[in-house]
Scaffold this active site. Structure first.
Site, PDB file in Angstrom:
ATOM      1  N   ARG A  46      28.208 -10.764  44.852  1.00 36.55           N
ATOM      2  CA  ARG A  46      29.269 -12.159  45.018  1.00 36.55           C
ATOM      3  C   ARG A  46      28.266 -13.181  44.969  1.00 36.55           C
ATOM      4  O   ARG A  46      28.091 -13.760  46.266  1.00 36.55           O
ATOM      5  CB  ARG A  46      30.012 -11.973  46.250  1.00 36.55           C
ATOM      6  N   SER A 118      41.886  -8.644  44.691  1.00 37.46           N
ATOM      7  CA  SER A 118      42.331  -9.156  46.047  1.00 37.46           C
ATOM      8  C   SER A 118      43.810  -9.383  46.044  1.00 37.46           C
ATOM      9  O   SER A 118      44.281  -9.988  45.328  1.00 37.46           O
ATOM     10  CB  SER A 118      41.611 -10.463  46.498  1.00 37.46           C
ATOM     11  N   LYS A 147      34.037 -17.215  54.003  1.00 29.13           N
ATOM     12  CA  LYS A 147      34.745 -17.578  52.580  1.00 29.13           C
ATOM     13  C   LYS A 147      35.555 -18.857  52.955  1.00 29.13           C
ATOM     14  O   LYS A 147      36.439 -19.034  53.886  1.00 29.13           O
ATOM     15  CB  LYS A 147      35.641 -16.491  52.372  1.00 29.13           C
TER      16      LYS A 147
END
Ligand code: 3NM
Length: 218
Positions: A46, A118, A147
């Site tokens: 990521r 998600s 995040k």
């Protein structure tokens, strides 16, 4: 093929390590090797944020991480970047609700790759399943600083609710997962835990992954 076998997929999702170069202060390749040695069962690259690699540098990093995953026998998943996943023949892709739609991703990666989505509500979870998702990521279960645009904390209760509503799709819990709160999310119905900092910020990624594995398995 992992994705067609929910029992194997659920085992593979047990300790899901997510990481990018902005999350670490030493080479990510080293950290990944240690995490897998300790017990990480799947890895997601990521590469997000201000200092994230792009273009050729991102591709080179991804290829190195993919080689480690292959050597160690764990799936290599790419976050969001479907083109890179197709180019490298990654084992799968994970997308959020604001990324490319799950249906489109499934069409691009084909039937054999792992697709994670998600999902924050039952509607999103059911839609993800219809669109071809193999698992959903539910979070942030607890507060997270990894995040910036995370949604509101939902607690393990969100996972229990999904299970009570009859959702059988594999679930990984994400956001603020630690050794301490792992048993609660597994009890709530998660098949696995998904972490950045619990492994990436640990002095020993191997020990951290090992402890998470044991907590998620008990
Ligand atoms: N997604 P940490 S929370 C990548 O809620 C990510 O969908 C989330 O990092 C979501 O383990 C999150 O350090 C960050 O809390 C997880």
């Amino acid at each position: 093929m992992i994705r067609r076998d929910p029992v194997t997929l659920k085992k593979v999702l047990k300790v899901y390590f997510i990481c990018g170069t902005p999350n670490v202060s030493r080479p990510l390749t080293e950290i990944l090797e240690e995490a897998v040695q300790g017990g990480a069962t799947i890895f997601q690259f990521r590469e997000k944020g201000e200092k994230a690699l792009t273009g050729e540098k991102k591709k080179e990093q991804a290829a190195k991480l993919q080689a480690i995953c292959h050597e160690k026998g764990i799936p290599f998943i790419i976050n969001d970047d479907v083109e890179l996943a197709v180019e490298l023949n990654a084992d799968g892709v994970h997308v959020g609700q604001d990324d490319t739609s799950a249906r489109e991703v499934r069409a691009k990666i084909g039937p054999d790759k792992i697709l994670g989505v998600s999902a924050h509500s039952l509607t999103e979870a059911v839609q993800a399943e219809k669109d071809g998702a193999d698992y959903i990521g539910v979070g942030p279960v607890f507060a997270t600083s990894s995040k910036d645009d995370a949604e509101e904390v939902c607690g393990p209760e969100r996972i229990s609710e999904f299970r009570e509503e009859g959702l059988t799709l594999p679930i990984v819990a994400i956001g603020g997962i630690t050794f301490e709160n792992t048993p609660a999310v597994i009890r709530a119905g998660a098949d696995g835990i998904s972490v950045i900092s619990a492994i990436a910020s640990s002095a020993s990624p191997a020990d951290a992954a090992n402890k998470l594995y044991r907590k998620a398995s008990s």
